[in-house]
Design a protein around this motif. Structure first.
Motif, PDB file in Angstrom:
ATOM      1  N   LYS A 144       0.804  -1.222   0.000  1.00  0.00           N
ATOM      2  CA  LYS A 144       0.000   0.000   0.000  1.00  0.00           C
ATOM      3  C   LYS A 144       0.845   1.285   0.000  1.00  0.00           C
ATOM      4  O   LYS A 144       0.529   2.214  -0.740  1.00  0.00           O
ATOM      5  CB  LYS A 144      -0.957  -0.014   1.199  1.00  0.00           C
ATOM      6  N   PRO A 145       1.937   1.354   0.776  1.00  0.00           N
ATOM      7  CA  PRO A 145       2.722   2.588   0.768  1.00  0.00           C
ATOM      8  C   PRO A 145       3.357   2.918  -0.588  1.00  0.00           C
ATOM      9  O   PRO A 145       3.712   4.051  -0.849  1.00  0.00           O
ATOM     10  CB  PRO A 145       3.819   2.335   1.805  1.00  0.00           C
ATOM     11  N   TYR A 146       3.470   1.924  -1.457  1.00  0.00           N
ATOM     12  CA  TYR A 146       4.116   2.126  -2.755  1.00  0.00           C
ATOM     13  C   TYR A 146       3.117   2.335  -3.887  1.00  0.00           C
ATOM     14  O   TYR A 146       3.503   2.586  -5.014  1.00  0.00           O
ATOM     15  CB  TYR A 146       5.012   0.925  -3.085  1.00  0.00           C
ATOM     16  N   ALA A 147       1.840   2.212  -3.597  1.00  0.00           N
ATOM     17  CA  ALA A 147       0.811   2.335  -4.620  1.00  0.00           C
ATOM     18  C   ALA A 147       0.398   3.792  -4.795  1.00  0.00           C
ATOM     19  O   ALA A 147       0.287   4.546  -3.837  1.00  0.00           O
ATOM     20  CB  ALA A 147      -0.403   1.494  -4.242  1.00  0.00           C
ATOM     21  N   ASP A 148       0.175   4.170  -6.022  1.00  0.00           N
ATOM     22  CA  ASP A 148      -0.368   5.481  -6.345  1.00  0.00           C
ATOM     23  C   ASP A 148      -1.697   5.225  -7.050  1.00  0.00           C
ATOM     24  O   ASP A 148      -1.712   4.893  -8.230  1.00  0.00           O
ATOM     25  CB  ASP A 148       0.586   6.263  -7.241  1.00  0.00           C
ATOM     26  N   LEU A 149      -2.779   5.324  -6.313  1.00  0.00           N
ATOM     27  CA  LEU A 149      -4.081   4.951  -6.849  1.00  0.00           C
ATOM     28  C   LEU A 149      -4.568   5.876  -7.962  1.00  0.00           C
ATOM     29  O   LEU A 149      -5.519   5.548  -8.658  1.00  0.00           O
ATOM     30  CB  LEU A 149      -5.107   4.866  -5.723  1.00  0.00           C
ATOM     31  N   ARG A 150      -3.890   6.989  -8.148  1.00  0.00           N
ATOM     32  CA  ARG A 150      -4.249   7.849  -9.290  1.00  0.00           C
ATOM     33  C   ARG A 150      -4.003   7.127 -10.609  1.00  0.00           C
ATOM     34  O   ARG A 150      -4.599   7.455 -11.619  1.00  0.00           O
ATOM     35  CB  ARG A 150      -3.420   9.134  -9.288  1.00  0.00           C
ATOM     36  N   ALA A 151      -3.107   6.125 -10.624  1.00  0.00           N
ATOM     37  CA  ALA A 151      -2.731   5.439 -11.857  1.00  0.00           C
ATOM     38  C   ALA A 151      -3.725   4.363 -12.281  1.00  0.00           C
ATOM     39  O   ALA A 151      -3.656   3.877 -13.404  1.00  0.00           O
ATOM     40  CB  ALA A 151      -1.343   4.814 -11.691  1.00  0.00           C
ATOM     41  N   ARG A 152      -4.644   3.986 -11.409  1.00  0.00           N
ATOM     42  CA  ARG A 152      -5.603   2.921 -11.746  1.00  0.00           C
ATOM     43  C   ARG A 152      -6.470   3.307 -12.922  1.00  0.00           C
ATOM     44  O   ARG A 152      -7.077   4.361 -12.938  1.00  0.00           O
ATOM     45  CB  ARG A 152      -6.488   2.596 -10.548  1.00  0.00           C
ATOM     46  N   GLY A 153      -6.498   2.436 -13.922  1.00  0.00           N
ATOM     47  CA  GLY A 153      -7.362   2.639 -15.079  1.00  0.00           C
ATOM     48  C   GLY A 153      -6.828   3.611 -16.116  1.00  0.00           C
ATOM     49  O   GLY A 153      -7.502   3.879 -17.100  1.00  0.00           O
ATOM     50  N   LEU A 154      -5.629   4.141 -15.919  1.00  0.00           N
ATOM     51  CA  LEU A 154      -5.066   5.078 -16.879  1.00  0.00           C
ATOM     52  C   LEU A 154      -4.321   4.336 -17.980  1.00  0.00           C
ATOM     53  O   LEU A 154      -3.828   3.236 -17.779  1.00  0.00           O
ATOM     54  CB  LEU A 154      -4.090   6.038 -16.190  1.00  0.00           C
ATOM     55  N   SER A 155      -4.201   4.975 -19.132  1.00  0.00           N
ATOM     56  CA  SER A 155      -3.401   4.407 -20.221  1.00  0.00           C
ATOM     57  C   SER A 155      -1.924   4.567 -19.874  1.00  0.00           C
ATOM     58  O   SER A 155      -1.557   5.315 -18.955  1.00  0.00           O
ATOM     59  CB  SER A 155      -3.693   5.151 -21.526  1.00  0.00           C
ATOM     60  N   CYS A 156      -1.059   3.883 -20.607  1.00  0.00           N
ATOM     61  CA  CYS A 156       0.386   3.989 -20.383  1.00  0.00           C
ATOM     62  C   CYS A 156       0.855   5.437 -20.503  1.00  0.00           C
ATOM     63  O   CYS A 156       1.643   5.915 -19.686  1.00  0.00           O
ATOM     64  CB  CYS A 156       1.152   3.121 -21.379  1.00  0.00           C
ATOM     65  N   THR A 157       0.353   6.142 -21.501  1.00  0.00           N
ATOM     66  CA  THR A 157       0.735   7.538 -21.708  1.00  0.00           C
ATOM     67  C   THR A 157       0.314   8.398 -20.519  1.00  0.00           C
ATOM     68  O   THR A 157       1.079   9.238 -20.043  1.00  0.00           O
ATOM     69  CB  THR A 157       0.106   8.082 -23.003  1.00  0.00           C
ATOM     70  N   GLU A 158      -0.881   8.175 -20.013  1.00  0.00           N
ATOM     71  CA  GLU A 158      -1.373   8.956 -18.874  1.00  0.00           C
ATOM     72  C   GLU A 158      -0.571   8.659 -17.604  1.00  0.00           C
ATOM     73  O   GLU A 158      -0.281   9.560 -16.826  1.00  0.00           O
ATOM     74  CB  GLU A 158      -2.853   8.669 -18.640  1.00  0.00           C
ATOM     75  N   VAL A 159      -0.183   7.401 -17.418  1.00  0.00           N
ATOM     76  CA  VAL A 159       0.637   7.043 -16.256  1.00  0.00           C
ATOM     77  C   VAL A 159       1.996   7.719 -16.346  1.00  0.00           C
ATOM     78  O   VAL A 159       2.503   8.270 -15.364  1.00  0.00           O
ATOM     79  CB  VAL A 159       0.797   5.507 -16.132  1.00  0.00           C
ATOM     80  N   GLU A 160       2.603   7.711 -17.522  1.00  0.00           N
ATOM     81  CA  GLU A 160       3.902   8.364 -17.691  1.00  0.00           C
ATOM     82  C   GLU A 160       3.800   9.865 -17.440  1.00  0.00           C
ATOM     83  O   GLU A 160       4.724  10.474 -16.918  1.00  0.00           O
ATOM     84  CB  GLU A 160       4.474   8.058 -19.069  1.00  0.00           C
ATOM     85  N   ARG A 161       2.672  10.468 -17.773  1.00  0.00           N
ATOM     86  CA  ARG A 161       2.478  11.895 -17.514  1.00  0.00           C
ATOM     87  C   ARG A 161       2.448  12.196 -16.017  1.00  0.00           C
ATOM     88  O   ARG A 161       2.828  13.283 -15.586  1.00  0.00           O
ATOM     89  CB  ARG A 161       1.186  12.394 -18.153  1.00  0.00           C
ATOM     90  N   LEU A 162       1.988  11.241 -15.203  1.00  0.00           N
ATOM     91  CA  LEU A 162       1.966  11.443 -13.753  1.00  0.00           C
ATOM     92  C   LEU A 162       3.359  11.697 -13.191  1.00  0.00           C
ATOM     93  O   LEU A 162       3.512  12.379 -12.188  1.00  0.00           O
ATOM     94  CB  LEU A 162       1.382  10.218 -13.044  1.00  0.00           C
ATOM     95  N   VAL A 163       4.367  11.123 -13.828  1.00  0.00           N
ATOM     96  CA  VAL A 163       5.722  11.229 -13.282  1.00  0.00           C
ATOM     97  C   VAL A 163       6.607  12.188 -14.069  1.00  0.00           C
ATOM     98  O   VAL A 163       7.735  12.461 -13.668  1.00  0.00           O
ATOM     99  CB  VAL A 163       6.407   9.838 -13.209  1.00  0.00           C
ATOM    100  N   SER A 164       6.110  12.708 -15.174  1.00  0.00           N
ATOM    101  CA  SER A 164       6.895  13.647 -15.982  1.00  0.00           C
ATOM    102  C   SER A 164       6.869  15.021 -15.347  1.00  0.00           C
ATOM    103  O   SER A 164       5.831  15.484 -14.888  1.00  0.00           O
ATOM    104  CB  SER A 164       6.330  13.738 -17.395  1.00  0.00           C
ATOM    105  N   PRO A 165       8.035  15.691 -15.344  1.00  0.00           N
ATOM    106  CA  PRO A 165       8.031  17.055 -14.798  1.00  0.00           C
ATOM    107  C   PRO A 165       7.202  17.962 -15.703  1.00  0.00           C
ATOM    108  O   PRO A 165       7.155  17.767 -16.919  1.00  0.00           O
ATOM    109  CB  PRO A 165       9.506  17.458 -14.824  1.00  0.00           C
ATOM    110  N   PRO A 166       6.526  18.923 -15.133  1.00  0.00           N
ATOM    111  CA  PRO A 166       5.717  19.841 -15.955  1.00  0.00           C
ATOM    112  C   PRO A 166       6.617  20.661 -16.875  1.00  0.00           C
ATOM    113  O   PRO A 166       7.737  21.002 -16.518  1.00  0.00           O
ATOM    114  CB  PRO A 166       5.023  20.731 -14.924  1.00  0.00           C
ATOM    115  N   VAL A 167       6.120  20.913 -18.058  1.00  0.00           N
ATOM    116  CA  VAL A 167       6.852  21.732 -19.029  1.00  0.00           C
ATOM    117  C   VAL A 167       6.548  23.189 -18.743  1.00  0.00           C
ATOM    118  O   VAL A 167       5.396  23.591 -18.631  1.00  0.00           O
ATOM    119  CB  VAL A 167       6.438  21.363 -20.470  1.00  0.00           C
TER     120      VAL A 167
END
Length: 103
Positions: A75-98
């Motif tokens: 549980k401490p390692y899970a980021d529930l925001r990623a559930r159900g997202l596409s690969c591209t959307e998950v990668e955006r979660l960790v990309s620094p903002p432009v």
């Protein structure tokens, strides 16, 4: 679900393969029905020996119930925001903002 917190700069594809390799390392030592890595190509072959770190993990967690292992421990390692997202959307979660004006 774990990529945003555990990726350590790896791409989603590399992270996926790292997680699969980590799981495969333990498969032959568990009663999961999965074969995992083996010492040789013999039909009845022993599981591949665990390295020191993996054996330490096995020793610590082998007495826990599946429910505890499956959720409480991770549980401490899970980021529930990623559930159900596409690969591209998950990668955006960790990309620094432009920054504005940069492309």
């Amino acid at each position: 679900m774990f990529f945003p917190r555990l990726h350590s700069g790896r791409s989603l594809s590399v992270f996926h393969h790292s997680m699969k390799n980590a799981r495969d390392m333990f498969d032959g030592h568990l009663d999961s029905g999965r074969v995992g890595w083996r010492e040789s190509d013999e039909v009845e072959r022993p599981p591949q020996s665990l390295n020191r770190d993996a054996q330490s993990i096995m020793d610590e967690w082998q007495e826990w119930s599946d429910d505890a292992l499956l959720w409480e421990a991770v549980k401490p390692y899970a980021d529930l925001r990623a559930r159900g997202l596409s690969c591209t959307e998950v990668e955006r979660l960790v990309s620094p903002p432009v920054a504005v004006g940069q492309v």
